[in-house]
Design a protein around this motif. Structure first.
Motif, PDB file in Angstrom:
ATOM      1  N   ALA A 446       0.830  -1.203   0.000  1.00 11.73           N
ATOM      2  CA  ALA A 446       0.000   0.000   0.000  1.00 11.73           C
ATOM      3  C   ALA A 446       0.866   1.255   0.000  1.00 11.73           C
ATOM      4  CB  ALA A 446      -0.936  -0.005   1.210  1.00 11.73           C
ATOM      5  N   GLU A 447       1.933   1.236   0.758  1.00  8.87           N
ATOM      6  CA  GLU A 447       2.812   2.400   0.819  1.00  8.87           C
ATOM      7  C   GLU A 447       3.561   2.602  -0.495  1.00  8.87           C
ATOM      8  OE1 GLU A 447       3.641   2.317   5.655  1.00  8.87           O
ATOM      9  OE2 GLU A 447       4.956   1.207   4.281  1.00  8.87           O
ATOM     10  N   LEU A 463      -0.900   6.313   3.611  1.00  9.59           N
ATOM     11  CA  LEU A 463      -1.954   5.642   4.368  1.00  9.59           C
ATOM     12  C   LEU A 463      -2.497   6.603   5.422  1.00  9.59           C
ATOM     13  CD1 LEU A 463      -0.370   2.104   4.896  1.00  9.59           C
ATOM     14  CD2 LEU A 463      -2.346   2.667   3.456  1.00  9.59           C
ATOM     15  N   TRP A 545      -5.486  -1.161   6.051  1.00  9.53           N
ATOM     16  CA  TRP A 545      -4.229  -0.741   6.656  1.00  9.53           C
ATOM     17  C   TRP A 545      -4.266   0.742   6.988  1.00  9.53           C
ATOM     18  CZ3 TRP A 545      -1.019  -4.286   8.258  1.00  9.53           C
ATOM     19  CH2 TRP A 545      -0.849  -5.491   7.557  1.00  9.53           C
ATOM     20  N   PHE A 605      -6.901  -1.445   1.541  1.00 11.18           N
ATOM     21  CA  PHE A 605      -6.425  -0.150   2.026  1.00 11.18           C
ATOM     22  C   PHE A 605      -7.053   0.964   1.211  1.00 11.18           C
ATOM     23  CE2 PHE A 605      -3.614  -0.966  -1.512  1.00 11.18           C
ATOM     24  CZ  PHE A 605      -3.331   0.289  -2.045  1.00 11.18           C
ATOM     25  N   LEU A 607      -6.174   5.565   0.701  1.00  9.78           N
ATOM     26  CA  LEU A 607      -5.138   6.565   0.945  1.00  9.78           C
ATOM     27  C   LEU A 607      -5.726   7.887   1.414  1.00  9.78           C
ATOM     28  CD1 LEU A 607      -2.864   6.025  -2.198  1.00  9.78           C
ATOM     29  CD2 LEU A 607      -2.667   4.956   0.066  1.00  9.78           C
TER      30      LEU A 607
END
Length: 611
Positions: A446-447, A463, A545, A605, A607
């Motif tokens: 995700a990052e 995130l 997340w 996830f 953002l």
């Protein structure tokens, strides 16, 4: 005093004393000689001479033969051009045989043919410059040959009215050229002259063109006013123009053009105001631009409201306003994920006193405040959005490198490890549709996606913090759940419900009784209604997340909502319920610790982005 040539002619010659004999003088009823010339007003003088019957010689005893000759000429419509044409012959025959019925009948036919020729000339006067001249020539013949005929007198009246209409047309054109349109109340100008001309001669094409020209001149005045941003005056000119030819589409077409010009100008000012609001110390200029916009915008124009809202919100949201949905442009030419601007504000974070199912890690209850708003993905990141990232970078996710992930097995009803499953698959390990939330991704995956978006847009994506997630999930609510009742309202989201059934009939052992949403497994992103902030699926569908490292409680947690991160931490935080979560895990304060490399069928996830 008569004004028109035809009127002068009628006054002088309506009753002729001419008896049709050879060499007879052209006199009026008082015996005075009649003026032999008539002037028709126009572009230059046109002279029509008074008609003098040509000398006709008929020998004694030849009258029957001449009658036959006159009848032949009449049949061939040779009326008055020469001495052997019908009317000169019949005038001489009538002088000799005034009571002969054959001559009288032929004269009646000749008069009718003469009037028909004159009317045809009048009918073509709009397209043929010689039409009115020919009509006068016919009238001159008629004044001499048939002044006693009522039909001829009516025809001569039509000539007079045609003369009058032409004279009025000329007056109207001069007024039009001088800019005196006659549109104001009580003003006599071009429009009045053209309308009078139409009254004198219905169907006057020149007058009709003049009226249309008046309308066009008024429309031009409206367009000139609009070009100076004076749209109030433009509308007044258009209203004047609309009264000139009611029912025509010309004015409405012009109104639409000016409305487009107005909208374009308003949009131009909106762009200028928006640009000013972005510059340092640019708010005063933005406010002046708003003032200019309000002077020209139509009442209720949304652009004015947009700029006003931008000015009001810029201190808290920069380019944006609370609740706004936007996407950032990517360098690749596409757009980023839809983002929603979350309003600035504060809330009490953590489990409430006496909250059922709460754990010590959700306490102490503490106040967090966001002095500036932030943007959050409207839905979970989808398979299609993550696919674009992978295709652009060649990134290999944790599950791809490891070769397996955790999926749901319908046969046993359990979550099991399965080889060959990664972000391209759904909760059962089957190929996933692009509109589904991406699963089988780790916190680092995700990052990596967030870092790529930041590089593509020049903005800061990442995130969400635990505080941002809970603040967005609550959206102003204070209870343990994101809604007021213990049982979720209809279509609250993709949760475990007592009415849910798997494809083989399985049921949940721990679920919200009385609730069902029609899904066993994740639903497409955004399928259920949004919360008060315009965000979807924060309490259900898939868990997500967040950026924080795991801490056993909130003592010494940041009060400004920033992520609480320890360098090199492995244990990360998961937030939000999923399609397979027990009711206690759907609470707004719920949080879970897990290894940052975890991938499974319940975890995705979304953002956030700085404003």
């Amino acid at each position: 005093m008569p004004l028109f040539a035809g009127t002068v002619l009628a006054a002088a010659c309506a009753l002729s004393a001419c008896d049709g004999k050879r060499g007879a003088p052209d006199t009026g009823p008082d015996g005075a000689a009649r003026n032999p010339l008539v002037t028709i007003s126009g572009e230059g003088a046109v002279v029509v001479p008074a008609w003098q019957p040509p000398q006709v010689f008929i020998a004694e005893g030849d009258e029957p033969k001449v009658i036959a000759e006159a009848e032949t000429a009449l049949r061939e419509l040779r009326l008055f051009g020469g001495p052997r044409d019908a009317i000169p012959l019949l005038l001489e025959l009538h002088a000799r045989m005034p009571d002969d019925p054959r001559v009288a009948a032929l004269r009646e036919r000749a008069n009718a043919a003469l009037i028909a020729e004159g009317d045809a000339a009048l009918a073509r006067m709009d397209s043929d410059p010689e039409g009115l001249v020919r009509a006068h020539q016919v009238g001159e013949v008629g004044r001499t040959a048939a002044h006693e005929d009522p039909a001829m007198r009516a025809y001569l009246t039509r000539i007079d009215r045609a003369d009058q209409s032409m004279q009025l047309d000329h007056r109207g054109e001069r007024e039009l050229q001088s800019g005196r349109l006659g549109d104001a109340p009580g003003e006599r100008g071009a429009l009045q002259y053209f309308r009078e001309a139409m009254e004198r001669r219905p169907g006057d094409a020149r007058a009709a063109q003049g009226i249309a020209a008046v309308e066009s001149a008024l429309i031009r005045r409206a367009e000139e006013a609009a070009s100076k941003n004076d749209f109030a005056s433009a509308e007044r000119w258009l209203q004047s123009a609309a009264s000139v030819r009611p029912g025509m589409e010309t004015v409405e077409d012009a109104r639409q053009r000016i409305a487009m010009q107005r909208r374009a100008r308003v949009r131009e000012l909106l762009d200028q105001g928006m640009a000013a609001s972005l510059r340092e110390n640019g708010l005063p200029q933005a406010r002046r631009t708003l003032s200019d916009m309000l002077r020209i915008a139509a009442p209720g124009d949304p652009a004015a409201a947009e700029l006003r809202a931008r000015i009001d919100q810029v201190a808290h949201y920069g380019l944006f306003r609370a609740g706004q949905v936007f996407t950032d442009a990517l360098r690749a030419g596409t757009r980023g994920p839809p983002m929603v601007v979350v309003p600035h504000g504060g809330f009490r974070m953590g489990a409430r006193d006496g909250e059922e199912g709460a754990s010590p890690s959700e306490r102490p209850l503490h106040y967090v405040r966001f002095d500036r708003g932030f943007a959050m993905s409207r839905t979970e990141t989808t398979v299609g959005e993550f696919r674009r990232f992978v295709q652009a970078t060649g990134y290999r996710s944790r599950a791809v490198r490891r070769g397996h992930s955790i999926v749901y097995a319908e046969r046993t009803g359990n979550l099991v490890r399965r080889s060959g499953v990664d972000w391209r698959h759904d909760f059962e390990g089957k190929p996933a549709r692009d509109d589904m939330p991406v699963l089988h991704v780790s916190a680092r995956d995700a990052e990596a996606y967030a870092q790529w978006l930041s590089q593509q847009t020049g903005e800061r994506y990442g995130l969400p913090s635990e505080a941002q997630f809970e603040y967005a999930e609550r959206a102003g609510s204070e209870g343990s759940l994101a809604w007021a009742s213990r049982v979720p309202p209809s279509f609250a989201g993709n949760l475990t419900g007592g009415h849910d059934r798997s494809p083989t009939g399985r049921r949940w052992r721990n679920a919200f009784e009385g609730y069902g949403d029609g899904f066993w497994g994740p639903s497409p992103a955004g399928r259920f209604p949004s919360n008060a902030f315009g965000l979807h699926d924060l309490s259900g569908n898939v868990s997500e997340w967040v950026a924080d490292c795991w801490h056993e409680g909130y003592r010494r947690a940041p009060a400004d909502g920033q992520p609480w991160v320890n360098p090199g931490c492995r244990q990360r935080v998961i937030r939000g319920g999923s399609w397979a979560s027990a009711p206690a895990q759907v609470r707004s304060a719920w949080r879970l610790s897990t290894d940052g490399d975890t991938t499974n069928a319940r975890l995705g996830f979304r953002l956030v982005r700085e404003l």
